[in-house]
Design an enzyme around this catalytic site. Structure first.
Site, PDB file in Angstrom:
ATOM      1  N   GLU A 152       1.212  -5.920  -4.974  1.00 24.88           N
ATOM      2  CA  GLU A 152       0.841  -5.121  -6.419  1.00 24.88           C
ATOM      3  C   GLU A 152       2.116  -4.359  -6.892  1.00 24.88           C
ATOM      4  OE1 GLU A 152      -2.250  -1.589  -7.015  1.00 24.88           O
ATOM      5  OE2 GLU A 152      -2.912  -3.035  -5.989  1.00 24.88           O
ATOM      6  N   ASP A 199       0.678  -1.278   0.064  1.00 23.73           N
ATOM      7  CA  ASP A 199      -0.119  -0.211   0.115  1.00 23.73           C
ATOM      8  C   ASP A 199       0.904   1.158   0.150  1.00 23.73           C
ATOM      9  OD1 ASP A 199      -1.926  -1.776   0.094  1.00 23.73           O
ATOM     10  OD2 ASP A 199      -2.760  -1.084   2.011  1.00 23.73           O
TER      11      ASP A 199
END
Length: 403
Positions: free
Chosen positions: A299, A15
């Protein structure tokens, strides 16, 4: 424009990694970004240029050192007194549904409120195209009457694209063999052209034992030198545990001798593990560019592996309900869409095994040179993806539309 970007650090680095790249990219394009984060400790290694001091304008402790970016403490946004002069910027980004502080949302109530964007997680699933750009009216609480819109990163023109700085391709193209060798040697890896280099960045449940055992058997049979670069954290812990379990005597490994290209190697030294320190984001990119094969996770590192243009294996974040398996399949379907069926099946089997979704393959696909089918088709998919407009360019257009 002035952007307020809110990020919570949940249990991993992804994140914050995404939000720091987003903030930095906007700053490099001339925007001003206030990055509100609940745990800034990760920036000590991810962005060591940031230093903290009292901010006379905001009356808060802030971190500076990256052009255009001011790092702020989330707790300060939660406890803003009524008399505090802070005004929300032109755009407010709620990263990954992190729920903005009520005190900050209340300040967004003005005749022309800021654009409120919910930046979602990356997925290749079909719902992303349907959901990208959808509005979500706020009916209750301090934000009642405001509206947020969903912005979905993705892999098709109907999505928000992927983070890619304007100068990234030029920097990647300049990363030639001398640059690669210099970077590896600087980090203590005595690499010579022709030797294989693999990076491992993984979660704690990665089957690294199976991978290293298979690599050890293959290098002892074929006698090439293979360097395995272990990212700080789980990869290093798992790799060193594997190495320790195989060592008959607990003693420090011998110093690696100087390398001459093409020189023969004794079998026991053919597989070499190299623990790495935590790397700032630009250095992590250099790591990916310097390897023939990259094992990445989550990610942020997965997207950077795509831009590296090298073969990679993605460990997706595991979810209790098992939906991560569908997300992984959706990405493989898209990434390997035009690959020959035998190659696609071989790579898919490895990806599924690395994610605990299938048996470990009997052998690894060929990966140690740019001429392998895996490398060639990876580069083809990489070139196709480069035709897509990058995320920040799309996001800037998105927030200037009334929508």
């Amino acid at each position: 424009m002035l952007w307020d970007l809110f990020c919570r650090v949940i249990d991993n680095f992804g994140d914050m990694g995404v939000c720091w790249r987003l903030a930095s990219d906007l700053g490099q394009r001339g925007h001003q970004v206030r990055l509100w984060v609940d745990d800034a400790r990760v920036l000590q290694w991810m962005a060591p240029q940031v230093s903290w001091s009292a901010d006379a304008n905001l009356g808060l402790q802030t971190g500076r050192g990256q052009p255009g970016v001011t790092v702020c403490h989330w707790a300060d946004a939660e406890a803003l007194p009524d008399a505090h002069p802070l005004t929300p910027g032109d755009v407010v980004i709620e990263a990954f549904g992190c729920n903005l502080p009520d005190a900050f949302v209340a300040r967004m109530q003005r005749p022309i409120p800021p654009q409120w964007v919910n930046l979602e997680y990356l997925s290749a699933e079909d719902y992303v195209e349907r959901s990208h750009g959808l509005p979500s009216p706020v009916w209750h609480g301090p934000g009642a009457g405001l509206r947020k819109r969903f912005f979905y990163p993705g892999f098709t023109p109907a999505t928000g694209g992927l983070l890619r700085e304007p100068d990234l391709l030029a920097r990647r193209a300049a990363w030639n063999t001398p640059a690669r060798q210099a970077w590896l040697h600087r980090h203590g890896i005595p690499w010579a052209p022709g030797e294989g280099v693999m990076s491992i960045f993984c979660y704690a449940n990665a089957p690294l034992d199976a991978l290293l055992t298979q690599l050890a058997a293959s290098v002892q049979a074929d006698s090439p030198v293979t360097h395995v670069l272990l990212a700080h954290g789980h990869a290093t812990e798992l790799g060193l545990a594997w190495q320790s379990a195989r060592a008959p005597v607990a003693e420090p490994p011998p110093q690696a001798p100087e390398v001459t290209a093409g020189a023969p190697r004794p079998p026991l030294s053919a597989l070499r593990l190299h623990p790495l320190p935590a790397l700032p984001q630009p250095e992590f990119d250099h790591l990916l560019w310097s390897c023939d094969l990259n094992f990445v996770r989550g990610e942020d590192s997965a997207v950077r592996a795509l831009w590296a243009g090298r073969p990679h294996v993605w460990q997706i974040y595991e979810q209790d309900d098992g939906v991560h398996a569908d997300k992984l399949d959706a990405f493989m379907d898209r990434w390997m869409r035009d690959w020959p069926a035998p190659l696609s099946a071989e790579i898919r089997a490895l990806w599924r095994a690395w994610n605990g979704l299938g048996p470990w393959p009997a052998s690894l696909p060929a990966w140690q040179s740019e001429g392998t089918p895996w490398a060639q088709h990876t580069l083809d998919s990489h070139q196709t993806l480069l035709k897509q407009t990058d995320l920040v360019t799309q996001l800037m257009h998105f927030v200037t539309q009334a929508g």
